[in-house]
Design a protein around this motif. Structure first.
Motif, PDB file in Angstrom:
ATOM      1  N   SER A 349       0.835  -1.196   0.000  1.00  0.00           N
ATOM      2  CA  SER A 349       0.000   0.000   0.000  1.00  0.00           C
ATOM      3  C   SER A 349       0.880   1.261   0.000  1.00  0.00           C
ATOM      4  N   GLY A 350       0.717   2.085  -1.013  1.00  0.00           N
ATOM      5  CA  GLY A 350       1.478   3.328  -1.098  1.00  0.00           C
ATOM      6  C   GLY A 350       2.861   3.190  -1.696  1.00  0.00           C
ATOM      7  N   TRP A 351       3.230   1.963  -2.110  1.00  0.00           N
ATOM      8  CA  TRP A 351       4.590   1.779  -2.676  1.00  0.00           C
ATOM      9  C   TRP A 351       4.565   0.757  -3.801  1.00  0.00           C
ATOM     10  N   VAL A 352       5.132   1.150  -4.943  1.00  0.00           N
ATOM     11  CA  VAL A 352       5.323   0.256  -6.088  1.00  0.00           C
ATOM     12  C   VAL A 352       6.821   0.169  -6.344  1.00  0.00           C
ATOM     13  N   PRO A 353       7.390  -1.030  -6.389  1.00  0.00           N
ATOM     14  CA  PRO A 353       8.854  -1.131  -6.492  1.00  0.00           C
ATOM     15  C   PRO A 353       9.433  -0.609  -7.800  1.00  0.00           C
ATOM     16  N   ILE A 354       8.764  -0.843  -8.940  1.00  0.00           N
ATOM     17  CA  ILE A 354       9.320  -0.426 -10.235  1.00  0.00           C
ATOM     18  C   ILE A 354       8.345   0.512 -10.927  1.00  0.00           C
ATOM     19  N   HIS A 355       8.838   1.675 -11.284  1.00  0.00           N
ATOM     20  CA  HIS A 355       8.090   2.622 -12.108  1.00  0.00           C
ATOM     21  C   HIS A 355       8.707   2.558 -13.510  1.00  0.00           C
ATOM     22  N   TYR A 356       7.991   1.923 -14.415  1.00  0.00           N
ATOM     23  CA  TYR A 356       8.495   1.670 -15.767  1.00  0.00           C
ATOM     24  C   TYR A 356       7.818   2.620 -16.740  1.00  0.00           C
ATOM     25  N   ILE A 357       8.640   3.334 -17.550  1.00  0.00           N
ATOM     26  CA  ILE A 357       8.115   4.270 -18.534  1.00  0.00           C
ATOM     27  C   ILE A 357       8.810   4.020 -19.865  1.00  0.00           C
ATOM     28  N   PHE A 358       8.020   3.755 -20.888  1.00  0.00           N
ATOM     29  CA  PHE A 358       8.540   3.541 -22.238  1.00  0.00           C
ATOM     30  C   PHE A 358       8.261   4.803 -23.038  1.00  0.00           C
ATOM     31  N   HIS A 359       9.278   5.641 -23.198  1.00  0.00           N
ATOM     32  CA  HIS A 359       9.054   6.946 -23.834  1.00  0.00           C
ATOM     33  C   HIS A 359      10.389   7.596 -24.174  1.00  0.00           C
ATOM     34  N   SER A 360      10.302   8.701 -24.911  1.00  0.00           N
ATOM     35  CA  SER A 360      11.445   9.574 -25.128  1.00  0.00           C
ATOM     36  C   SER A 360      11.310  10.776 -24.202  1.00  0.00           C
ATOM     37  N   MET A 361      12.443  11.418 -23.905  1.00  0.00           N
ATOM     38  CA  MET A 361      12.423  12.547 -22.982  1.00  0.00           C
ATOM     39  C   MET A 361      13.119  13.757 -23.587  1.00  0.00           C
ATOM     40  N   GLU A 362      12.629  14.945 -23.239  1.00  0.00           N
ATOM     41  CA  GLU A 362      13.361  16.143 -23.599  1.00  0.00           C
ATOM     42  C   GLU A 362      14.547  16.291 -22.647  1.00  0.00           C
ATOM     43  N   PRO A 363      15.610  16.997 -23.049  1.00  0.00           N
ATOM     44  CA  PRO A 363      16.832  17.070 -22.239  1.00  0.00           C
ATOM     45  C   PRO A 363      16.622  17.560 -20.815  1.00  0.00           C
ATOM     46  N   ALA A 364      15.800  18.585 -20.618  1.00  0.00           N
ATOM     47  CA  ALA A 364      15.606  19.117 -19.265  1.00  0.00           C
ATOM     48  C   ALA A 364      14.948  18.084 -18.356  1.00  0.00           C
ATOM     49  N   GLU A 365      14.026  17.301 -18.894  1.00  0.00           N
ATOM     50  CA  GLU A 365      13.380  16.253 -18.111  1.00  0.00           C
ATOM     51  C   GLU A 365      14.391  15.191 -17.690  1.00  0.00           C
ATOM     52  N   LEU A 366      15.259  14.801 -18.624  1.00  0.00           N
ATOM     53  CA  LEU A 366      16.292  13.816 -18.306  1.00  0.00           C
ATOM     54  C   LEU A 366      17.232  14.340 -17.229  1.00  0.00           C
ATOM     55  N   MET A 367      17.642  15.601 -17.342  1.00  0.00           N
ATOM     56  CA  MET A 367      18.541  16.190 -16.333  1.00  0.00           C
ATOM     57  C   MET A 367      17.894  16.193 -14.952  1.00  0.00           C
ATOM     58  N   ALA A 368      16.596  16.425 -14.921  1.00  0.00           N
ATOM     59  CA  ALA A 368      15.886  16.412 -13.644  1.00  0.00           C
ATOM     60  C   ALA A 368      15.885  15.018 -13.030  1.00  0.00           C
ATOM     61  N   HIS A 369      15.636  13.998 -13.842  1.00  0.00           N
ATOM     62  CA  HIS A 369      15.658  12.636 -13.321  1.00  0.00           C
ATOM     63  C   HIS A 369      17.043  12.277 -12.788  1.00  0.00           C
ATOM     64  N   TYR A 370      18.084  12.707 -13.490  1.00  0.00           N
ATOM     65  CA  TYR A 370      19.439  12.463 -12.995  1.00  0.00           C
ATOM     66  C   TYR A 370      19.633  13.042 -11.591  1.00  0.00           C
ATOM     67  N   GLN A 371      19.114  14.254 -11.371  1.00  0.00           N
ATOM     68  CA  GLN A 371      19.359  14.931 -10.099  1.00  0.00           C
ATOM     69  C   GLN A 371      18.463  14.429  -8.969  1.00  0.00           C
ATOM     70  N   VAL A 372      17.305  13.939  -9.317  1.00  0.00           N
ATOM     71  CA  VAL A 372      16.422  13.376  -8.287  1.00  0.00           C
ATOM     72  C   VAL A 372      16.921  12.006  -7.850  1.00  0.00           C
ATOM     73  N   ALA A 373      17.604  11.299  -8.743  1.00  0.00           N
ATOM     74  CA  ALA A 373      18.048   9.935  -8.444  1.00  0.00           C
ATOM     75  C   ALA A 373      19.155   9.919  -7.400  1.00  0.00           C
ATOM     76  N   ASP A 374      19.025   9.027  -6.433  1.00  0.00           N
ATOM     77  CA  ASP A 374      20.079   8.798  -5.439  1.00  0.00           C
ATOM     78  C   ASP A 374      21.112   7.798  -5.961  1.00  0.00           C
ATOM     79  N   ILE A 375      20.674   6.906  -6.831  1.00  0.00           N
ATOM     80  CA  ILE A 375      21.518   5.847  -7.388  1.00  0.00           C
ATOM     81  C   ILE A 375      21.205   5.741  -8.876  1.00  0.00           C
ATOM     82  N   ALA A 376      22.223   5.559  -9.705  1.00  0.00           N
ATOM     83  CA  ALA A 376      22.025   5.239 -11.121  1.00  0.00           C
ATOM     84  C   ALA A 376      22.484   3.812 -11.348  1.00  0.00           C
ATOM     85  N   LEU A 377      21.633   3.012 -11.985  1.00  0.00           N
ATOM     86  CA  LEU A 377      21.927   1.607 -12.257  1.00  0.00           C
ATOM     87  C   LEU A 377      22.152   1.462 -13.763  1.00  0.00           C
ATOM     88  N   VAL A 378      23.431   1.412 -14.153  1.00  0.00           N
ATOM     89  CA  VAL A 378      23.825   1.389 -15.562  1.00  0.00           C
ATOM     90  C   VAL A 378      24.540   0.061 -15.811  1.00  0.00           C
TER      91      VAL A 378
END
Length: 482
Positions: A349-378
């Motif tokens: 309740s209130g938590w989903v482990p994986i948020h999956y999005i199949f899409h393209s992103m504009e650069p500013a949106e991608l930069m925001a996701h980078y900064q919100v992320a605590d960990i990057a899994l590459v």
């Protein structure tokens, strides 16, 4: 500059009306800022089939060349060309073979014929626009034959080739029915640049497999090769091979990460996470990116470390790519099935482990996701460089992030001392790294990230270009090879 795609794509919206779109991909991201700074001519396909060269040139003159620091010159391709050259030989032969996916290859003789034909067409367009003293820089596996075709046309400008994807070992490479023809074509370049030392070693092994007399002389990050075998054209006896890992425009990424548009995205995204740890994945849809393995590793982390549940979420962005290729469509189905299974198993309740999005992103949106992320899994299974890893570091302005990076990405050679390296096939070890990243204290996170940011800033895309041109001898007098 010569590449399969131009940095803009054209779309016909009416009989005489057109629309342009920025082209996506790591190659364009790395080279466009360089061309804007240096100027020159960029030859490539503008992303639309069955148009004449004159039509494409007129549209580019209107929509780009009139107010750009560099000129675009189009190569006109038919739908049949694209099917055999790009979708066929490039993506169903070279791409899987060079990423160690031999069983995914389709060695269709027709693909090879069309590949040669299209490389010949690229050479014709270069021959039409090149001046006598121009340096010609050809990019990536789509266009291996271009220099050889230029020689056939009598154009002997100094030419170099950079391969953005890995170069395979000799035992894998020699499965290609036309591997000898590819090697002879490569020998028409004066200089070949590769991403890693391993790629360079693999190419040298291929040369020694084919030729009896190969002598090498090492010089910093380059090797001079002399082949003594008879039967080669004069210009094919000497070759210089360099290890020159590609980079990003660090200052541009940092500036974009600090923009107002990005800040608006950041505020919106952070509200949605309610203080939870965010682990970010950004991958193009491709079987080389290790997406099923990544998802299985996250499932293993949630199983082995129950305390992570409700505290961490994986936000996985998948960028659409090559969906007309059956293996890519199958990969998408597998990914979405795994996401459904894992979310079905662990959601609370209130938590989903994986948020999956199949899409393209504009650069500013991608930069925001980078900064919100605590960990990057590459975690690609095989990757020439992986610029997402470098972009994540450049965008993490507070240094408070952890990069978990596949040891099979080219970026690992530069960042491996400070990133958390993993073998993506080992889901248990990757799960342990996720656990380690979650509990890493702030001081260590910042120390590691600061070190990676300094490495990337000290060797950005412009440095990479200058290093390449210097190693290739592009600033010296052009030598006519007879």
């Amino acid at each position: 500059m010569v590449s399969n795609r131009l940095p803009v794509s054209l779309e016909r919206t009416g009989d005489d009306t057109w629309r342009t779109h920025p082209a996506a991909g790591g190659l364009v991201s790395a080279l466009d800022p360089v061309m804007r700074r240096r100027g020159g001519v960029w030859v490539g396909w503008p992303g639309i089939a069955d148009e004449t060269t004159d039509t494409l040139r007129d549209v580019l003159d209107t929509h780009h060349n009139a107010d750009s620091a560099y000129r675009l010159e189009p190569v006109a391709l038919t739908a049949q060309d694209i099917a055999g050259f790009y979708e066929g030989f490039s993506n169903e032969v070279i791409w899987p073979l060079f990423h160690n996916r031999f069983t995914a290859c389709r060695f269709e003789p027709e693909y090879w014929q069309v590949y040669q034909q299209v490389n010949r067409e690229f050479a014709r367009r270069i021959n039409e626009v090149a001046r006598a003293d121009d340096f010609i820089w050809v990019h990536d596996y789509h266009l291996v034959n271009v220099a050889d075709e230029l020689r056939a046309l009598g154009l002997y400008n100094r030419s170099s080739f950079f391969q953005h994807i890995p170069f395979p070992t000799a035992d894998i490479f020699c499965n290609l029915p036309w591997w000898r023809e590819i090697v002879y074509a490569l020998l028409s370049y004066d200089f070949i640049g590769l991403q890693t030392v391993t790629d360079r070693v693999n190419l040298l092994d291929v040369l020694t497999t084919l030729f009896d007399h190969v002598e090498t002389t090492a010089d910093d990050d380059c090797v001079d090769v002399e082949i003594g075998d008879a039967g080669l054209e004069p210009h094919q006896h000497r070759l210089r091979i360099g290890t020159l890992p590609i980079s990003i425009d660090y200052d541009h990424i940092a500036e974009l990460a600090g923009s107002r548009r990005t800040a608006e995205y950041i505020e919106r995204f952070r509200e949605g996470w309610h203080g939870r740890t965010v682990m970010l994945g950004v991958d193009r849809l491709d079987y080389t990116k290790g997406l099923p393995e990544k998802l299985e590793a996250f499932r293993e982390a949630l199983t082995r470390y129950p305390e992570l549940r409700t505290r961490i979420s994986l936000q996985q962005h998948v960028i659409p790519s090559r969906q007309q290729v059956p293996q890519y469509a199958e990969q998408k189905e597998q990914i979405e099935r795994l996401v459904g299974e894992i979310n079905g198993e662990f959601t609370e309740s209130g938590w989903v482990p994986i948020h999956y999005i199949f899409h393209s992103m504009e650069p500013a949106e991608l930069m925001a996701h980078y900064q919100v992320a605590d960990i990057a899994l590459v975690t690609p299974l095989k990757d020439g460089m992986n610029l997402v890893a470098k972009e994540y570091c450049a965008a993490t302005r507070d240094n408070n992030g952890v990069l978990i990076l596949s040891e099979f990405a080219g970026a690992a050679a530069e960042l491996g001392d400070h990133a958390l390296l993993v073998n993506p096939h080992d889901v248990i070890a990757t799960a342990e790294r996720i656990h380690e990243a979650y509990y890493m204290d702030r001081a260590e996170r910042q120390s590691r990230m600061q070190a990676m940011r300094e490495i990337i800033q000290a060797h950005n895309a412009f440095d990479w270009v200058e290093d390449f041109l210097r190693a290739a001898g592009a600033n010296s007098t052009n030598l006519q090879k007879q």
